[in-house]
Each structure stands twice: as structure tokens, then as C-alpha cells.
Design a protein around this motif. Structure first.
Motif, PDB file in Angstrom:
ATOM      1  N   THR A  28       0.832  -1.206   0.000  1.00 43.40           N
ATOM      2  CA  THR A  28       0.000   0.000   0.000  1.00 43.40           C
ATOM      3  C   THR A  28       0.864   1.252   0.000  1.00 43.40           C
ATOM      4  O   THR A  28       1.781   1.376   0.818  1.00 43.40           O
TER       5      THR A  28
ATOM      6  N   ARG B 287      -2.106   5.969   2.569  1.00 44.97           N
ATOM      7  CA  ARG B 287      -3.025   4.918   3.026  1.00 44.97           C
ATOM      8  C   ARG B 287      -2.325   3.917   3.946  1.00 44.97           C
ATOM      9  O   ARG B 287      -2.961   3.336   4.834  1.00 44.97           O
ATOM     10  N   ARG B 288      -1.025   3.715   3.751  1.00 46.18           N
ATOM     11  CA  ARG B 288      -0.294   2.791   4.629  1.00 46.18           C
ATOM     12  C   ARG B 288      -0.403   3.237   6.084  1.00 46.18           C
ATOM     13  O   ARG B 288      -0.627   2.422   6.985  1.00 46.18           O
TER      14      ARG B 288
ATOM     15  N   VAL C  14      -2.784   5.070   7.321  1.00 44.01           N
ATOM     16  CA  VAL C  14      -4.180   4.875   7.713  1.00 44.01           C
ATOM     17  C   VAL C  14      -4.374   3.454   8.242  1.00 44.01           C
ATOM     18  O   VAL C  14      -4.959   3.243   9.307  1.00 44.01           O
ATOM     19  N   TYR C  15      -3.868   2.475   7.504  1.00 42.97           N
ATOM     20  CA  TYR C  15      -4.022   1.077   7.924  1.00 42.97           C
ATOM     21  C   TYR C  15      -3.230   0.794   9.194  1.00 42.97           C
ATOM     22  O   TYR C  15      -3.706   0.074  10.083  1.00 42.97           O
TER      23      TYR C  15
ATOM     24  N   ARG D  81     -13.758   3.626  11.295  1.00 47.64           N
ATOM     25  CA  ARG D  81     -13.679   4.502  10.129  1.00 47.64           C
ATOM     26  C   ARG D  81     -14.189   5.910  10.453  1.00 47.64           C
ATOM     27  O   ARG D  81     -13.516   6.901  10.180  1.00 47.64           O
TER      28      ARG D  81
ATOM     29  N   ASP E  36      -7.617  10.480   5.125  1.00 47.25           N
ATOM     30  CA  ASP E  36      -8.573  10.246   4.051  1.00 47.25           C
ATOM     31  C   ASP E  36      -8.765   8.736   3.984  1.00 47.25           C
ATOM     32  O   ASP E  36      -8.039   8.029   3.282  1.00 47.25           O
ATOM     33  N   VAL E  37      -9.735   8.240   4.744  1.00 49.37           N
ATOM     34  CA  VAL E  37      -9.931   6.800   4.859  1.00 49.37           C
ATOM     35  C   VAL E  37     -10.445   6.255   3.528  1.00 49.37           C
ATOM     36  O   VAL E  37     -11.435   6.749   2.997  1.00 49.37           O
ATOM     37  N   PRO E  38      -9.785   5.253   2.956  1.00 50.66           N
ATOM     38  CA  PRO E  38     -10.189   4.729   1.653  1.00 50.66           C
ATOM     39  C   PRO E  38     -11.561   4.074   1.697  1.00 50.66           C
ATOM     40  O   PRO E  38     -11.958   3.483   2.711  1.00 50.66           O
TER      41      PRO E  38
ATOM     42  N   THR F 218     -11.366   0.946  -2.925  1.00 53.07           N
ATOM     43  CA  THR F 218      -9.921   1.155  -2.813  1.00 53.07           C
ATOM     44  C   THR F 218      -9.299   0.132  -1.873  1.00 53.07           C
ATOM     45  O   THR F 218      -8.211  -0.404  -2.137  1.00 53.07           O
ATOM     46  N   PHE F 219      -9.992  -0.140  -0.778  1.00 51.84           N
ATOM     47  CA  PHE F 219      -9.468  -1.108   0.189  1.00 51.84           C
ATOM     48  C   PHE F 219      -9.346  -2.493  -0.443  1.00 51.84           C
ATOM     49  O   PHE F 219      -8.352  -3.206  -0.247  1.00 51.84           O
TER      50      PHE F 219
ATOM     51  N   ASP G 103      -6.314  -2.659  -2.592  1.00 61.23           N
ATOM     52  CA  ASP G 103      -5.103  -2.834  -1.787  1.00 61.23           C
ATOM     53  C   ASP G 103      -4.965  -4.281  -1.316  1.00 61.23           C
ATOM     54  O   ASP G 103      -3.857  -4.839  -1.271  1.00 61.23           O
TER      55      ASP G 103
END
Length: 355
Positions: free
Chosen positions: A114, A118-119, A121-122, A132, A189-191, A195-196, A199
Motif C-alpha cells: 500500500t 493509506r499505509r 491509515v491502515y 472509520r 482520508d480513509v479509503p 480502494t481497500f 489494496d
């Protein structure tokens, strides 16, 4: 109206309440306050598309309309709350969406596959358990990275349980947050799910496992609960980290028991060495062997917990104990009596007079 009955000042929460209240008014056909009734609400909650929703969602709608009715009662616009005796949908045991907790290997692949941001975020979801909606409402003034122990402030208006929370940040997560763009107001900016899933595909993680459990964004929160159990965190601490008020949520719903180190736990249990007399023990009457289960407690094998340094000593003592047991507990079978009417055998049965 939703602004007035909202118990918080968060605009997003107020907007959600307003949308749900309007949806119920339309679906239930409520044109006036006297039209609001439990019967029409139950028809809305338990039939059609709403019946397929998760119990939490259905209960959230009930909470919204209850808040509205209580507000009307306080203002004298309604005589009673028509929902005060209405039970909520049972949550425990009625989990509509079973989730798969990610293994260490899967987490590693997800983070490596990712791109930023976003990395982070996770990673935040995996190490904090933030939902979320909670992540979307975080602002940079809620983040305290310069504190001796970095932490997040999560306000009551944004949490599911309506309580403010302080969430501690591990050093690697704090470092990742410091590297993010600090110019904007919001942090994450939570996908979305599309998008998730993309990934997950890049990380070669199936969106659904062989047991039918799905991997969505909320599965990262399940992964945190499972990992807390794996490393031996107490249930009380895990409940605080997960911000659960019911221990069953932590242990039954969020923890994936298939990933717990149950085999390793068995290996950690105490080990016992049984010291026993392997010789057959007779009754002293007819030389008939008896089962150890029928013997007095003093004659049964002894059971004790031993540690590594006790093993050698236990082996040496077993011979000594054997000799003692042979001398004290083995009957004398050289004759039934000594010629004077007395049994001279020192066995299980006591010496009897007058025979």
C-alpha cells in the motif's frame, strides 16, 4: 430539529441524526407527532432492506427516534415516549457480518503493497482500533506527538460509546504520523471499500476467507483485538484498548480464536512427575491384588508440580521413598498369626484381637 436533540456539538453527528430521522418519517408515514408509534417503526425496522442491516444499525435508528420523542416529552409536545418499552435488536449471537482477522504475514503484505498515505491509515487502524468514522473526524489538534508519550484525543461526540478516549501511540506509528502532510485540517482520508479491496488484491489477501468471513476496514480493528489476545494482554486491559463495555465483545466477537496460540499455551502449563510404587499391593487377607483406586489415600501415588532443577532430586528420592514404602506398607505374609491368636502381618487390614 436534529440540532436540538443532538447530545453533542459535532456537525457530522447531527447531520446523521437528521438524515435518519427524515428517512423514518417518510418510510413510516409520520405526518404529525401523534402518528409516531412503535408499531409503524417496527414495520420499518424489521422488514424490507432494514431487516438485512446489522443489529447495530437498526438499533441506532431506534436510538435516534427515541431521542427525538424524549425531547418532545420534555418540551410538553408529547405525553409519553411511545418507544420507552420497546426492546432493541439483540446484538450478541446475531452477528450478521463475520470478519477475518489478518495474520502477521497478511499485515506485512498489506503494508508493503500500500502506498502512502493509506499505509499510515491502515497502520493506525491496526494499532489503535479506531473505527472509520472516528478516524475521519480526527483533526491535527487532537494529535499530541510532542508529548513524552504521544497520544490521540478522541472526543465523545465522535465515539461509538459517546465517551471521550485517550489513545496511546506506539513509536513507529508516531513517526509515521510526523511524516504526514500537516497543512490540512483533517488527518486521514480513509479509503472507500473499492480502494481497500484493490489494496487487498495487491497484497494477495482474499476479501473473504474459506469460512465465509470477510476482510473489510473494520477487520483491522478485529485484528487488533486478536493480537492483544495473542500476546497475553489481560481481558481488562484489552477491553480498555478496544473501548468495549462488554467483555463478550472483546473475547467472543472481536477476537479470532483460530489465531490464538492455544498449542503454545498448552506447552506452558505445569508439568507433573508421578512417583508411584509399581509393585502389586495385596489386601493382606488372600494375597489378592487390588486396584489403586480402592486404596487409602496414603497408599496412592503422589502427584506434585516439579521444575527443571527438581527432576534429578526427584529421581534420587524415588528410590528412598520406594524403600520406605516397602518397609511400612508391605504386609508380612509369613503366616496368618503368631500362634497366640493375633495377626502379625502389618498390612492394610488392622491387627484384630480375639480371633
Amino acid at each position: 430539529m436534529a440540532q436540538q436533540i443532538s447530545d453533542g456539538n459535532d456537525p457530522a453527528n447531527t447531520h446523521r441524526m437528521e438524515l435518519r430521522l427524515k428517512k423514518m418519517i417518510t418510510a413510516c408515514g409520520w405526518n404529525r407527532l401523534p402518528d409516531i408509534a412503535a408499531v409503524s417503526f417496527l414495520r420499518f425496522r424489521d422488514t424490507g432492506d432494514m431487516a438485512k442491516a446489522a443489529p447495530k444499525i437498526r438499533n441506532d435508528y431506534q436510538q435516534v427516534v427515541r431521542s427525538f420523542c424524549r425531547w418532545c416529552v420534555r418540551r410538553g409536545r408529547m405525553a409519553i415516549d411511545p418507544f420507552q418499552s420497546l426492546d432493541t435488536v439483540k446484538v450478541n449471537g446475531d452477528i450478521r457480518r463475520q470478519r477475518h482477522s489478518l495474520t502477521d504475514t497478511e499485515v506485512q503484505r498489506l503494508l508493503e503493497a500500500t502506498p502512502e498515505p493509506r499505509r499510515t491509515v491502515y497502520l493506525t487502524a491496526l494499532l489503535t482500533g479506531l473505527r472509520r468514522a472516528e478516524m475521519e473526524q480526527l483533526r491535527w489538534f487532537d494529535v499530541h506527538l510532542d508529548s513524552p508519550k504521544p497520544y490521540l484525543d478522541v472526543w465523545a461526540s465522535t465515539t461509538k460509546n459517546g465517551q471521550k478516549a485517550i489513545i496511546w501511540l506506539r513509536d513507529d506509528l508516531a513517526t509515521a504520523l510526523r511524516s504526514m502532510d500537516l497543512s490540512g485540517d483533517s488527518i486521514f482520508d480513509v479509503p472507500d471499500m473499492k480502494t481497500f479491496k484493490a489494496d487487498l488484491a495487491r497484497a494477495e489477501i482474499a476479501a473473504m476467507d474459506g469460512q465465509g468471513r470477510i476482510v473489510d476496514f473494520h477487520a483491522l480493528r478485529h485484528t487488533l483485538a486478536t493480537n492483544l489476545g495473542r500476546v497475553g494482554v489481560s481481558v481488562q486491559v484489552a477491553m480498555q484498548v478496544m473501548r468495549h463495555s462488554d467483555v463478550r465483545l472483546t473475547t467472543k466477537v472481536y477476537t479470532d480464536s483460530t489465531l490464538l496460540p492455544t498449542a503454545e499455551a498448552i506447552e506452558c502449563l505445569p508439568r507433573w512427575q508421578i512417583q508411584k510404587n509399581d509393585k502389586m499391593i495385596a489386601t493382606g487377607t488372600h494375597d489378592t491384588p487390588v486396584s489403586p483406586a480402592t486404596l487409602p489415600a496414603t497408599l496412592l501415588p503422589s502427584l506434585k508440580v516439579i521444575s527443571g532443577h527438581d527432576v534429578a532430586q526427584s529421581a534420587d528420592m524415588s528410590n528412598t521413598n520406594q524403600t520406605r514404602m516397602d518397609g511400612e506398607e508391605t504386609p508380612d505374609y509369613h503366616g496368618d498369626n503368631d500362634g497366640h491368636g493375633k495377626f502379625r502381618g502389618v498390612g492394610i487390614e488392622p491387627t484384630t484381637k480375639g480371633l
